[in-house]
Design a protein around this motif. Structure first.
Motif, mmCIF file in Angstrom:
data_model
loop_
_atom_site.group_PDB
_atom_site.id
_atom_site.type_symbol
_atom_site.label_atom_id
_atom_site.label_comp_id
_atom_site.label_asym_id
_atom_site.label_seq_id
_atom_site.Cartn_x
_atom_site.Cartn_y
_atom_site.Cartn_z
ATOM 1 N N MET A 1 -26.527 11.943 -56.558
ATOM 2 C CA MET A 1 -25.639 11.772 -57.699
ATOM 3 C C MET A 1 -25.761 12.974 -58.630
ATOM 4 N N GLU A 2 -24.806 13.094 -59.552
ATOM 5 C CA GLU A 2 -24.850 14.189 -60.489
ATOM 6 C C GLU A 2 -24.250 13.753 -61.807
ATOM 7 N N ASP A 3 -24.450 14.593 -62.843
ATOM 8 C CA ASP A 3 -24.004 14.261 -64.206
ATOM 9 C C ASP A 3 -24.473 12.850 -64.561
ATOM 10 N N GLN A 4 -25.742 12.557 -64.328
ATOM 11 C CA GLN A 4 -26.191 11.175 -64.299
ATOM 12 C C GLN A 4 -26.687 10.709 -65.662
ATOM 13 N N LYS A 5 -26.058 9.696 -66.194
ATOM 14 C CA LYS A 5 -26.484 9.051 -67.425
ATOM 15 C C LYS A 5 -25.749 7.715 -67.501
ATOM 16 N N SER A 6 -25.981 6.962 -68.564
ATOM 17 C CA SER A 6 -25.314 5.680 -68.708
ATOM 18 C C SER A 6 -23.807 5.879 -68.755
ATOM 19 N N PRO A 7 -23.040 4.875 -68.281
ATOM 20 C CA PRO A 7 -21.589 5.051 -68.243
ATOM 21 C C PRO A 7 -21.004 5.255 -69.625
ATOM 22 N N SER A 8 -20.093 6.203 -69.733
ATOM 23 C CA SER A 8 -19.412 6.502 -70.992
ATOM 24 C C SER A 8 -17.922 6.367 -70.764
ATOM 25 N N PHE A 9 -17.288 5.421 -71.450
ATOM 26 C CA PHE A 9 -15.857 5.197 -71.277
ATOM 27 C C PHE A 9 -15.054 6.177 -72.124
ATOM 28 N N LEU A 10 -14.037 6.745 -71.481
ATOM 29 C CA LEU A 10 -13.120 7.673 -72.135
ATOM 30 C C LEU A 10 -11.692 7.229 -71.845
ATOM 31 N N PRO A 11 -10.732 7.621 -72.681
ATOM 32 C CA PRO A 11 -9.337 7.327 -72.353
ATOM 33 C C PRO A 11 -8.987 7.892 -70.981
ATOM 34 N N ALA A 12 -8.112 7.203 -70.258
ATOM 35 C CA ALA A 12 -7.741 7.640 -68.910
ATOM 36 C C ALA A 12 -7.201 9.068 -68.916
ATOM 37 N N SER A 13 -6.604 9.494 -70.017
ATOM 38 C CA SER A 13 -6.055 10.848 -70.099
ATOM 39 C C SER A 13 -7.137 11.910 -70.221
ATOM 40 N N LYS A 14 -8.366 11.496 -70.525
ATOM 41 C CA LYS A 14 -9.439 12.466 -70.766
ATOM 42 C C LYS A 14 -10.586 12.380 -69.762
ATOM 43 N N VAL A 15 -10.671 11.297 -69.004
ATOM 44 C CA VAL A 15 -11.773 11.164 -68.061
ATOM 45 C C VAL A 15 -11.636 12.194 -66.948
ATOM 46 N N LYS A 16 -12.746 12.651 -66.418
ATOM 47 C CA LYS A 16 -12.715 13.627 -65.327
ATOM 48 C C LYS A 16 -12.082 13.006 -64.086
ATOM 49 N N GLY A 17 -11.215 13.767 -63.438
ATOM 50 C CA GLY A 17 -10.582 13.296 -62.217
ATOM 51 C C GLY A 17 -11.251 13.860 -60.981
ATOM 52 N N LEU A 18 -10.525 13.833 -59.860
ATOM 53 C CA LEU A 18 -11.020 14.418 -58.622
ATOM 54 C C LEU A 18 -11.013 15.938 -58.750
ATOM 55 N N ARG A 19 -12.013 16.572 -58.169
ATOM 56 C CA ARG A 19 -12.109 18.025 -58.191
ATOM 57 C C ARG A 19 -11.922 18.571 -56.780
ATOM 58 N N PHE A 20 -11.232 19.714 -56.677
ATOM 59 C CA PHE A 20 -10.927 20.280 -55.366
ATOM 60 C C PHE A 20 -11.456 21.694 -55.166
ATOM 61 N N GLY A 21 -11.940 22.328 -56.222
ATOM 62 C CA GLY A 21 -12.419 23.690 -56.089
ATOM 63 C C GLY A 21 -11.304 24.596 -55.591
ATOM 64 N N GLY A 22 -11.622 25.473 -54.642
ATOM 65 C CA GLY A 22 -10.617 26.377 -54.110
ATOM 66 C C GLY A 22 -9.882 25.841 -52.907
ATOM 67 N N GLN A 23 -10.222 24.622 -52.473
ATOM 68 C CA GLN A 23 -9.614 24.045 -51.273
ATOM 69 C C GLN A 23 -8.344 23.280 -51.643
ATOM 70 N N LEU A 24 -7.298 24.016 -51.993
ATOM 71 C CA LEU A 24 -6.064 23.392 -52.469
ATOM 72 C C LEU A 24 -5.305 22.679 -51.353
ATOM 73 N N LEU A 25 -5.514 23.097 -50.117
ATOM 74 C CA LEU A 25 -4.776 22.486 -49.010
ATOM 75 C C LEU A 25 -5.057 20.995 -48.890
ATOM 76 N N ILE A 26 -6.290 20.591 -49.198
ATOM 77 C CA ILE A 26 -6.634 19.185 -48.997
ATOM 78 C C ILE A 26 -5.934 18.268 -49.996
ATOM 79 N N LYS A 27 -5.280 18.837 -51.018
ATOM 80 C CA LYS A 27 -4.511 17.997 -51.929
ATOM 81 C C LYS A 27 -3.381 17.273 -51.206
ATOM 82 N N ASN A 28 -2.958 17.834 -50.067
ATOM 83 C CA ASN A 28 -1.884 17.213 -49.291
ATOM 84 C C ASN A 28 -2.384 16.131 -48.344
#
Length: 208
Positions: A1-28
């Motif tokens: 696991m990473e960024d590990q601490k107690s759960p912190s709720f944020l508005p859906a517009s601000k919570v971190k989403g999926l990350r893809f790095g430089g592998q943009l092809l897998i978005k499809n």
């Protein structure tokens, strides 16, 4: 696991989403909604934990508030082909996305507006940012070739999280999974014969 601490709720517009790095092809590449039996087989330790603490003998699902999306067979095979065609340079990593809602009724209501299959590149916009009026807490686990994203979902302004016990079981079950050495192991679904668990793993911290 990473960024590990107690759960912190944020508005859906601000919570971190999926990350893809430089592998943009897998978005499809696509993921599909898991059926209840598939979810049970993906996270059997969570189901066992729920059964162990049950005092009613109820046969109701231990994941009544949980929805999950798994890589489609096309995605798994596409990852394999990309990795082969690029002589090992293409990504081998896939993603599983799990949502634990504050109630089963809320999960059922949201799922009615969600597609059964969706491109990874659309998840942030449609499944996460699209939940206006909701708050989320994110947990991220890298398990070899599979990255698991777990989102706790509640209505904005809610105090606490009423499905806390189910969330704890899901997070602990994902944390206890062994690393996937080959993402084609997901093709074992619905039997999931290639998954095994590390016994007596204790969840100490959680990501957001």
């Amino acid at each position: 696991m990473e960024d590990q601490k107690s759960p912190s709720f944020l508005p859906a517009s601000k919570v971190k989403g999926l990350r893809f790095g430089g592998q943009l092809l897998i978005k499809n590449f696509t993921i599909r909604r898991a059926s209840p039996p598939q979810l049970l087989r993906l996270l059997p330790s969570a189901a066992a934990a729920a059964a162990a603490v049950s005092t009613t003998g109820s046969s109701s699902s231990p994941f009544s508030s949980t929805a999950a999306y798994l890589p489609t067979n096309f995605t798994i095979l596409a990852h394999h082909a990309l990795h082969t065609l690029t002589l090992g340079l293409g990504t081998k990593k896939s993603k599983v996305v799990i949502f634990v809602f504050e109630s089963g009724a809320l999960r059922a209501g949201v799922e009615r507006s969600w597609p059964s299959e969706i491109a990874l590149g659309e998840v942030n916009r449609r499944l996460i940012r699209g939940l206006a009026g909701f708050e989320m807490a994110r947990f991220k686990f890298r398990k070899g070739c599979i990255t698991f994203y777990v989102y706790a979902v509640r209505r904005a302004g809610s105090a606490g999280f009423s499905s806390g016990e189910e969330l704890r079981r899901v997070v602990q079950a994902v944390a206890s999974l062994n690393d996937f050495l080959d993402h084609t192991a997901m093709l074992a679904m619905p039997h999931q014969k290639s998954l095994s668990h590390i016994p007596s793993v204790r969840l100490t911290t959680m990501a957001h």
